[in-house]
Design a protein around this motif. Sequence first.
Motif, PDB file in Angstrom:
ATOM      1  N   PRO A  50       0.775  -1.419  -0.086  1.00 17.86           N
ATOM      2  CA  PRO A  50       0.162   0.079  -0.221  1.00 17.86           C
ATOM      3  C   PRO A  50       0.777   1.279   0.042  1.00 17.86           C
ATOM      4  O   PRO A  50       0.314   2.511  -0.134  1.00 17.86           O
ATOM      5  CB  PRO A  50      -0.676   0.101   1.416  1.00 17.86           C
ATOM      6  CG  PRO A  50       0.017  -1.056   2.258  1.00 17.86           C
ATOM      7  CD  PRO A  50       0.665  -1.962   1.131  1.00 17.86           C
ATOM      8  N   ARG A  51       1.999   1.100   0.216  1.00 15.13           N
ATOM      9  CA  ARG A  51       2.845   2.480   0.197  1.00 15.13           C
ATOM     10  C   ARG A  51       3.957   2.170  -0.624  1.00 15.13           C
ATOM     11  O   ARG A  51       5.058   1.275  -0.274  1.00 15.13           O
ATOM     12  CB  ARG A  51       3.499   2.671   1.779  1.00 15.13           C
ATOM     13  CG  ARG A  51       2.521   2.801   2.830  1.00 15.13           C
ATOM     14  CD  ARG A  51       1.533   4.070   2.451  1.00 15.13           C
ATOM     15  NE  ARG A  51       0.607   4.362   3.884  1.00 15.13           N
ATOM     16  CZ  ARG A  51      -0.685   4.246   3.895  1.00 15.13           C
ATOM     17  NH1 ARG A  51      -1.225   3.645   2.802  1.00 15.13           N
ATOM     18  NH2 ARG A  51      -1.153   4.200   5.034  1.00 15.13           N
ATOM     19  N   SER A  76       0.693  -0.568   5.352  1.00 16.84           N
ATOM     20  CA  SER A  76      -0.211   0.560   5.777  1.00 16.84           C
ATOM     21  C   SER A  76      -0.122   1.199   6.900  1.00 16.84           C
ATOM     22  O   SER A  76      -0.339   2.337   7.348  1.00 16.84           O
ATOM     23  CB  SER A  76      -1.836   0.244   5.554  1.00 16.84           C
ATOM     24  OG  SER A  76      -1.904  -0.691   6.416  1.00 16.84           O
ATOM     25  N   HIS A  88      -0.232   5.404  -3.287  1.00 18.40           N
ATOM     26  CA  HIS A  88      -0.873   5.414  -1.695  1.00 18.40           C
ATOM     27  C   HIS A  88      -2.050   4.789  -1.772  1.00 18.40           C
ATOM     28  O   HIS A  88      -3.388   5.283  -2.287  1.00 18.40           O
ATOM     29  CB  HIS A  88      -0.972   6.755  -1.504  1.00 18.40           C
ATOM     30  CG  HIS A  88      -1.093   7.211  -0.148  1.00 18.40           C
ATOM     31  ND1 HIS A  88      -1.586   8.579   0.213  1.00 18.40           N
ATOM     32  CD2 HIS A  88      -1.147   6.331   0.973  1.00 18.40           C
ATOM     33  CE1 HIS A  88      -1.639   8.493   1.657  1.00 18.40           C
ATOM     34  NE2 HIS A  88      -1.591   7.385   1.986  1.00 18.40           N
ATOM     35  N   MET A 133      -5.098   3.545   0.116  1.00 21.72           N
ATOM     36  CA  MET A 133      -6.029   3.812   1.494  1.00 21.72           C
ATOM     37  C   MET A 133      -7.053   2.781   1.466  1.00 21.72           C
ATOM     38  O   MET A 133      -7.535   2.275   0.644  1.00 21.72           O
ATOM     39  CB  MET A 133      -6.207   5.331   1.529  1.00 21.72           C
ATOM     40  CG  MET A 133      -5.179   6.046   1.169  1.00 21.72           C
ATOM     41  SD  MET A 133      -5.893   7.745   0.953  1.00 21.72           S
ATOM     42  CE  MET A 133      -6.364   7.624  -0.828  1.00 21.72           C
ATOM     43  N   ASP A 186      -7.675   3.589   7.633  1.00 21.81           N
ATOM     44  CA  ASP A 186      -6.301   3.956   7.350  1.00 21.81           C
ATOM     45  C   ASP A 186      -5.664   4.838   8.605  1.00 21.81           C
ATOM     46  O   ASP A 186      -6.550   5.927   8.762  1.00 21.81           O
ATOM     47  CB  ASP A 186      -6.170   4.798   6.165  1.00 21.81           C
ATOM     48  CG  ASP A 186      -4.590   4.706   5.574  1.00 21.81           C
ATOM     49  OD1 ASP A 186      -3.657   5.399   6.138  1.00 21.81           O
ATOM     50  OD2 ASP A 186      -4.103   4.183   4.794  1.00 21.81           O
TER      51      ASP A 186
END
Length: 205
Positions: free
Chosen positions: A74-75, A131, A169, A171, A175
């Motif tokens: 997720p990042r 996340s 990103h 989310m 989050d």
Amino acid sequence: MQDRRERRLAAARLILEQGANAKREIERQCYRPVGGAEAVPVQRSRRERRRNRNQSTDRPAFQEYLTMIRDNIPRRAILVARSHTVSVEAMTEIAGVEPDATRAKGSIRAAAKVQIPAKEHSWQIREYAESEVPLEEVIDRLFKRVLPMRDSFIALREAGCELTLDLVHIMSESDPHGPGFCLETDVVHFLAEIDASVDVDQYLR
């Protein structure tokens, strides 16, 4: 702040549901400059190149891609050099630095669910996180590594490569860090020095 977060989450939902046309409308309505100021125009050639790289959001392949990416890391913060003519081997020689990942023009990732050949050569320095980690921290990790590589990226740019900071990103409504992130002054200065653009993809899982 809460109202701004809710508007951004609503924007992300609408983009996923309705695709590129909704994204343009959301950008027009929710992200217009404050106080009636004129928006800074994006360099058209870069916008056209990005549009050509991406698949249309109306295509089934792109929808499958979105499904895949929502279940992925997720990042992500990636500083990437791209070129139609400079090979990944030549990029490594020019930079004098080994990349974290490369992809040759025309290649398809072995485990890819969507079989789309790469439209150009790409050379990457990248950092990933889950996340629980804010995107700013991932960006900070990346730039601790790439700031000493300034001359390498300038050499790649002078060789005809396009440089981009790609931020992903992903989310959810739970989050812990919300949809926003910040680029520090030294990061912005470095990107200006190497003439790199910034490409942000935000998704709601």
